[in-house]
Design a protein around this motif. Structure first.
Motif, PDB file in Angstrom:
ATOM      1  N   TYR A 191       0.857  -1.190   0.000  1.00 41.89           N
ATOM      2  CA  TYR A 191       0.000   0.000   0.000  1.00 41.89           C
ATOM      3  C   TYR A 191       0.888   1.233   0.000  1.00 41.89           C
ATOM      4  O   TYR A 191       1.777   1.363   0.838  1.00 41.89           O
ATOM      5  CB  TYR A 191      -0.883  -0.043   1.252  1.00 41.89           C
ATOM      6  CG  TYR A 191      -1.838   1.118   1.434  1.00 41.89           C
ATOM      7  CD1 TYR A 191      -2.504   1.719   0.361  1.00 41.89           C
ATOM      8  CD2 TYR A 191      -2.102   1.608   2.719  1.00 41.89           C
ATOM      9  CE1 TYR A 191      -3.395   2.755   0.555  1.00 41.89           C
ATOM     10  CE2 TYR A 191      -3.006   2.641   2.933  1.00 41.89           C
ATOM     11  CZ  TYR A 191      -3.643   3.214   1.842  1.00 41.89           C
ATOM     12  OH  TYR A 191      -4.527   4.246   2.038  1.00 41.89           O
ATOM     13  N   GLU A 192       0.690   2.121  -0.972  1.00 38.07           N
ATOM     14  CA  GLU A 192       1.466   3.360  -1.049  1.00 38.07           C
ATOM     15  C   GLU A 192       0.589   4.544  -0.655  1.00 38.07           C
ATOM     16  O   GLU A 192      -0.522   4.707  -1.168  1.00 38.07           O
ATOM     17  CB  GLU A 192       2.002   3.563  -2.460  1.00 38.07           C
ATOM     18  CG  GLU A 192       2.894   4.803  -2.587  1.00 38.07           C
ATOM     19  CD  GLU A 192       3.375   5.040  -4.014  1.00 38.07           C
ATOM     20  OE1 GLU A 192       4.511   5.505  -4.181  1.00 38.07           O
ATOM     21  OE2 GLU A 192       2.603   4.765  -4.954  1.00 38.07           O
TER      22      GLU A 192
ATOM     23  N   LYS B 212       4.988   7.081   1.476  1.00 38.55           N
ATOM     24  CA  LYS B 212       5.363   5.923   2.280  1.00 38.55           C
ATOM     25  C   LYS B 212       4.860   4.671   1.576  1.00 38.55           C
ATOM     26  O   LYS B 212       3.863   4.694   0.871  1.00 38.55           O
ATOM     27  CB  LYS B 212       4.719   5.996   3.680  1.00 38.55           C
ATOM     28  CG  LYS B 212       5.290   7.050   4.588  1.00 38.55           C
ATOM     29  CD  LYS B 212       4.694   6.950   5.984  1.00 38.55           C
ATOM     30  CE  LYS B 212       3.236   7.324   5.984  1.00 38.55           C
ATOM     31  NZ  LYS B 212       2.696   7.457   7.369  1.00 38.55           N
ATOM     32  N   VAL B 213       5.577   3.602   1.789  1.00 37.25           N
ATOM     33  CA  VAL B 213       5.123   2.308   1.297  1.00 37.25           C
ATOM     34  C   VAL B 213       4.929   1.408   2.510  1.00 37.25           C
ATOM     35  O   VAL B 213       5.838   1.266   3.339  1.00 37.25           O
ATOM     36  CB  VAL B 213       6.135   1.674   0.325  1.00 37.25           C
ATOM     37  CG1 VAL B 213       5.645   0.294  -0.117  1.00 37.25           C
ATOM     38  CG2 VAL B 213       6.347   2.559  -0.884  1.00 37.25           C
ATOM     39  N   VAL B 214       3.733   0.855   2.635  1.00 36.98           N
ATOM     40  CA  VAL B 214       3.417  -0.016   3.763  1.00 36.98           C
ATOM     41  C   VAL B 214       3.302  -1.453   3.257  1.00 36.98           C
ATOM     42  O   VAL B 214       2.675  -1.718   2.223  1.00 36.98           O
ATOM     43  CB  VAL B 214       2.101   0.398   4.449  1.00 36.98           C
ATOM     44  CG1 VAL B 214       1.825  -0.499   5.658  1.00 36.98           C
ATOM     45  CG2 VAL B 214       2.151   1.850   4.869  1.00 36.98           C
ATOM     46  N   LEU B 215       3.926  -2.359   3.986  1.00 36.93           N
ATOM     47  CA  LEU B 215       3.812  -3.790   3.699  1.00 36.93           C
ATOM     48  C   LEU B 215       3.166  -4.452   4.909  1.00 36.93           C
ATOM     49  O   LEU B 215       3.620  -4.271   6.037  1.00 36.93           O
ATOM     50  CB  LEU B 215       5.198  -4.401   3.449  1.00 36.93           C
ATOM     51  CG  LEU B 215       5.249  -5.930   3.333  1.00 36.93           C
ATOM     52  CD1 LEU B 215       4.570  -6.384   2.039  1.00 36.93           C
ATOM     53  CD2 LEU B 215       6.695  -6.436   3.368  1.00 36.93           C
ATOM     54  N   SER B 216       2.089  -5.184   4.691  1.00 37.27           N
ATOM     55  CA  SER B 216       1.508  -5.987   5.764  1.00 37.27           C
ATOM     56  C   SER B 216       1.449  -7.427   5.286  1.00 37.27           C
ATOM     57  O   SER B 216       1.393  -7.686   4.083  1.00 37.27           O
ATOM     58  CB  SER B 216       0.111  -5.489   6.147  1.00 37.27           C
ATOM     59  OG  SER B 216      -0.796  -5.659   5.079  1.00 37.27           O
TER      60      SER B 216
ATOM     61  N   LEU C  69      11.510  -2.535   0.330  1.00 37.96           N
ATOM     62  CA  LEU C  69      10.300  -3.333   0.103  1.00 37.96           C
ATOM     63  C   LEU C  69      10.632  -4.595  -0.691  1.00 37.96           C
ATOM     64  O   LEU C  69      10.224  -5.698  -0.316  1.00 37.96           O
ATOM     65  CB  LEU C  69       9.261  -2.500  -0.647  1.00 37.96           C
ATOM     66  CG  LEU C  69       8.033  -3.269  -1.157  1.00 37.96           C
ATOM     67  CD1 LEU C  69       7.162  -3.727   0.008  1.00 37.96           C
ATOM     68  CD2 LEU C  69       7.220  -2.406  -2.130  1.00 37.96           C
ATOM     69  N   TYR C  70      11.373  -4.442  -1.791  1.00 42.03           N
ATOM     70  CA  TYR C  70      11.694  -5.596  -2.629  1.00 42.03           C
ATOM     71  C   TYR C  70      12.536  -6.624  -1.866  1.00 42.03           C
ATOM     72  O   TYR C  70      12.345  -7.841  -2.016  1.00 42.03           O
ATOM     73  CB  TYR C  70      12.438  -5.155  -3.896  1.00 42.03           C
ATOM     74  CG  TYR C  70      11.620  -4.265  -4.812  1.00 42.03           C
ATOM     75  CD1 TYR C  70      10.225  -4.277  -4.778  1.00 42.03           C
ATOM     76  CD2 TYR C  70      12.231  -3.404  -5.714  1.00 42.03           C
ATOM     77  CE1 TYR C  70       9.475  -3.458  -5.617  1.00 42.03           C
ATOM     78  CE2 TYR C  70      11.487  -2.575  -6.562  1.00 42.03           C
ATOM     79  CZ  TYR C  70      10.101  -2.614  -6.499  1.00 42.03           C
ATOM     80  OH  TYR C  70       9.356  -1.815  -7.325  1.00 42.03           O
ATOM     81  N   ASP C  71      13.471  -6.139  -1.052  1.00 42.91           N
ATOM     82  CA  ASP C  71      14.287  -7.060  -0.251  1.00 42.91           C
ATOM     83  C   ASP C  71      13.403  -7.895   0.672  1.00 42.91           C
ATOM     84  O   ASP C  71      13.616  -9.104   0.843  1.00 42.91           O
ATOM     85  CB  ASP C  71      15.317  -6.284   0.579  1.00 42.91           C
ATOM     86  CG  ASP C  71      16.410  -5.652  -0.283  1.00 42.91           C
ATOM     87  OD1 ASP C  71      16.572  -6.081  -1.445  1.00 42.91           O
ATOM     88  OD2 ASP C  71      17.089  -4.737   0.212  1.00 42.91           O
TER      89      ASP C  71
END
Length: 865
Positions: free
Chosen positions: A128-129, A133-137, A160-162
């Motif tokens: 989610y951007e 900010k980019v959020v990863l859940s 994020l990609y890592d």
């Protein structure tokens, strides 16, 4: 086209689930129609049929409902989603049976045991951007884990990609329309092609309700965007799984402030948890260190390897426990014996939570509970803090053991709806109906003998099936003796089946008892399951401590088996390893002894080790070894060395090997430069950098220039501890107070050489490339020719015109020389005239006339006029 009521019902349900393959329950089968049937037949190897006789217009296919799990697993593992539409009305009632979707199974929500690899998590993730900010859940509903991370700054996408590469999820939800959607899809296609995409346009409306429902006040995500991402993911899970998900109650925030950062390149290059060959576990650091005895322990070890620590106090807590266990052979052996009896607690508990647990799961749970007292006793009075915490965190469940011992049979069937799962003596009502059932079987045997005597049909037998109930079967050869009061019920190929009034009365009595038995057993099982479910959180806590203990015991076993030593952790910025060994390579070398090497890096004497020497001599192995030993130390593992003092690093960067990134259209050299760019951008003074053969993907002078500039930049601006291997001997003149030259020791005897695999001070004076070519099996003529060229280049200062010619080249040159001489002798007049022309002022016709005249003159001078 006019549709039947059943097809109208199918189409109405399908309209609500356009992205899923609809498994439509019809009696004992799940049927698929139209496009779903075509897809399912292709992916599952099913035969297409049609009720109308026209397969092209109205295709359909089906699978038996009792075998559905294997088919669902197969098609979901290919990235498809499946909607299960069950019959929820009475199938025997008149009219159309009511059906509705009871769950949707997706790659990230599948819970079937056969679909899950015990050693791996099965994550679903959401990206989610918002507000730069980019959020990863993410979550693994099979184990109950939840996490989220918030990424900001210029490197947010790389971070994020890592993380996505680490979790390697089979399904990714994209919330909204991120600006980097194209790049994200390209990364997923390149690194995890089996990942399924799910799009959700906007966050769920009931964000706060979902967060409060799942997490207590100490476990909730921080910030609105994080809450929206987590709640939307939870909403999706509720919509698909459609059952209780209260076990998703513990939230972890991904925060690299406490962890050694390992990017995608390093995770791949060092083969920490996945090998480069096929992405599997074999020949990885995880494979070498995995002495765990439970699936939970294996998953936790994988997390420890992918998220090493940087806090010395936390690392030493792990090392203290490993040391205590490694020094006590008897304790370690007894712990491993007990731990081997423990099943996958986390996934057992999830199946109990979502209502899919069967009686075999209860037997596994009972066996696991029974192992706990011995483990808790063994941990009594231990010195290390982590073992003390494990002792305190492991709870005993004697009441559950007694309950399961009294209630569940030792070898139950797979399904809980067919009976045969509750023990005799557990429930009085159940025992009474079982007595009726047993007596009924005796009565049935007596009735069969009586009918044989009365009719004289010796082959007569009484049988039962679910469709027709009880029947009397007589072979065709005996039908003449069948009495008149026998009523024909079914005709078979070689027999007839009949019913009598007496058999009907018996059927009513016996089937009533059988049905009662199955219902009572099912209800009793539900009560037992709900009793255990009430203490789910407590059991989950025990499971976590068992996993930690399993990993610590496994690391101690590895230390003992492989002769590892405890590293000393300091904060002085030094990495000092004596006689270090590569943990993977030394396991693969079964015939030869691994040659150990020292490493000494610090910020005062040797910040950069500049390593030269031939290929195949062991430079890459040595550099990987240093990175892996540092990582192992920060995991809390003992390491393969004589002794070691290590200061924790914040990041490990590696640029090793050559590989084309063909999917993204990048060459070997571009991949190399991308990786180097990442290192120079994010490395710090506290990082460990591994660079192998920078610049070899381009011309010699370009490559050498890049290599030199990279070394100088690290030396002057970053000051990270660096191992830099190169075949450009010219850069060895960079040696100073912080850059030290090292090389691989080589033993020469004539044209034969031996690589001693030993790192020694100094620089290599040769590349030994031709020697390596000879070892690789290049034709003798090729290597001999290469030696002549090399001698000429070294003697004449690397001028191409000084390269000796082959016999064919000399002959060709002799033939060509007269013509060349003639061109030089007779071409001067034409050349002078051309040089004197003002081409820009000539008209087109003047230019054509001049060109014609010069051509005629050239023919005369060449003797062709």
């Amino acid at each position: 086209m006019e549709m039947t009521p059943m097809m109208q019902q199918y189409m109405a349900i399908k309209e609500q689930h356009p992205d899923e393959i609809l498994f439509f329950r019809m009696g004992d089968f799940y049927e698929m129609f139209l496009d779903d049937a075509v897809t399912a037949s292709r992916e599952l190897g099913l035969t297409l049929t049609s009720r109308s006789g026209d397969v092209k217009k109205n295709p359909m296919c089906g699978i038996p409902y009792h075998a559905a799990e294997s088919y669902i697993t197969k098609i979901v593992n290919k990235g498809y989603k499946v909607a299960i539409a069950e019959q929820i009305g009475d199938p025997k009632a008149k009219g159309l049976t009511k059906r509705e979707v009871i769950k949707v199974i997706t790659p990230g929500t599948i819970l079937e045991e056969s679909a899950l690899q015990s050693a791996n998590n099965n994550y679903i993730a959401l990206v989610y951007e918002t507000d730069e900010k980019v959020v990863l859940s993410g979550a693994d509903i099979s184990t109950g884990e939840c996490f989220y991370g918030v990424y900001t700054g210029d490197d947010r996408l790389q971070a994020l990609y890592d993380e996505l590469y680490r979790i390697m999820m089979p399904e990714l939800i994209i919330l909204g329309e991120p600006s980097f959607l194209g790049d994200l899809k390209a990364f997923i296609d390149m690194r995890m092609a089996a990942c399924a995409f799910t799009r959700i346009e906007e966050p769920v409306k009931n964000v706060d309700d979902l967060i409060i429902q799942h997490f207590d006040v100490n476990n909730r995500p921080a910030g609105r965007s994080a809450s929206e991402a987590v709640a939307t993911m939870l909403g999706y899970l509720h919509d698909t799984v459609r059952t209780d998900l209260s076990h998703l109650s513990q939230m972890t925030k991904l925060d690299f402030a406490n962890n050694l950062v390992i990017d995608t390149y390093t995770l791949r290059n060092l083969e920490i948890t996945r090998n480069l060959r096929d992405g599997g576990k074999k020949d990885t650091l995880l494979d070498v260190l995995d002495f765990t005895d439970t699936a939970m322990g294996t998953r936790l070890l994988k997390k420890w390897l992918e998220y090493p620590l940087i806090n010395i106090g936390q690392i030493n807590q792990r090392l203290d426990a490993v040391e205590e266990l490694s020094s006590d052979f008897i304790l370690r052996g007894e712990l491993k014996t007990s731990t081997k009896s423990i099943y996958d607690f986390e996934r057992l508990l999830t199946r109990i939570e979502v209502g899919s647990a069967n009686a075999r799961d209860m037997v596994a749970l009972r066996t696991s509970f029974m192992a706990l007292p011995a483990i808790k006793n063994l941990l009594e009075g231990r010195k290390s803090q982590l073992l003390q915490k494990c002792h305190e965190g492991i709870h005993l469940y004697e009441d559950f053991v007694n309950l399961l011992n009294r209630a569940i049979v030792d070898a139950p069937g797979l399904t809980i709806r067919d009976g045969g799962i509750i023990k005799e003596g557990y429930n009085e009502e159940l025992d009474e109906y079982r007595k009726i059932s047993r007596d009924g079987k005796q009565l049935l045997q007596e009735m069969e003998e009586k009918e044989k005597e009365a009719t004289g049909i010796r082959t007569l037998k009484i049988g039962y099936n679910k469709v027709f109930g009880y029947y009397i079967e007589v072979r065709h050869s005996g039908t003449e003796l069948v009495p008149d009061h026998y009523v024909r019920k079914q005709t078979l190929a070689n027999a007839e089946r009949y019913i009598t009034q007496e058999l009907k009365e018996f059927e009513t009595k016996i089937l009533g008892a059988e049905e009662k038995i199955v219902n009572i057993e099912y209800n009793l099982f539900m009560e037992i399951r709900d009793t255990i479910k009430a203490k789910l959180g407590d059991i989950q806590e025990t499971a976590k401590h068992i996993a930690v203990l399993d990993v610590l015991t496994g690391l101690a076993e590895a230390a003992s088996a492989y002769n590892y030593v405890r590293p000393q952790l300091l904060n002085n910025g030094q990495i000092d390893i004596k006689d270090g060994r590569h943990p993977l390579v030394e396991r693969i070398l079964t015939r030869d002894l691994f040659v150990p090497n020292d490493t000494r890096l610090n910020h005062t004497e040797c910040e950069i080790m500049l390593i030269t020497g031939p290929n195949m001599a062991g430079k890459s192995t040595y550099m990987r070894q240093t990175a892996l030993l540092t990582l192992m130390a920060q995991v809390g593992s003992f390491i393969p060395a004589r002794e070691a003092t290590i200061s924790p690093v914040d990041r490990i960067f590696t640029r090793i090997g050559a590989s084309d990134d063909l999917v993204s259209g990048q060459s070997t050299f571009m991949v190399e430069m991308n990786e180097v760019a990442q290192i120079l951008k994010y490395a710090t003074r506290d990082s460990l950098v591994i660079l192998d053969e920078i610049g070899r993907g381009t011309s010699t002078f370009d490559g050498m220039s890049i290599a030199r500039a990279v070394i100088e930049h690290i030396r002057e601006h970053i000051h990270s501890k660096t191992l830099f291997a190169t075949h450009y001997h010219e850069v060895t003149d960079l040696e100073d107070d912080l850059i030290k030259n090292y090389c691989i020791a080589v033993k020469e005897k004539g044209k034969d050489i031996s690589f001693l695999r030993r790192i020694i001070p100094g620089s290599a004076d040769k590349s030994y490339g031709i020697h390596v070519a000879r070892l690789a099996g290049l034709p003798k003529a090729v290597t001999q020719r290469a030696e002549k060229i090399l001698e000429a280049l070294e003697a004449e200062g690397s001028r191409a015109e000084d390269i000796p010619l082959t016999k064919k080249q000399e002959k060709a040159k002799a033939v060509a020389e007269p013509n060349d001489m003639m061109a030089s002798l007779f071409g001067n007049s034409i050349s002078d005239e051309l040089l004197g022309m003002d081409v820009m002022t000539m008209t087109p016709i003047e230019a054509m006339n001049t060109l014609y005249r010069l051509q005629q003159q050239a023919k005369e001078e060449a003797g062709r006029g």
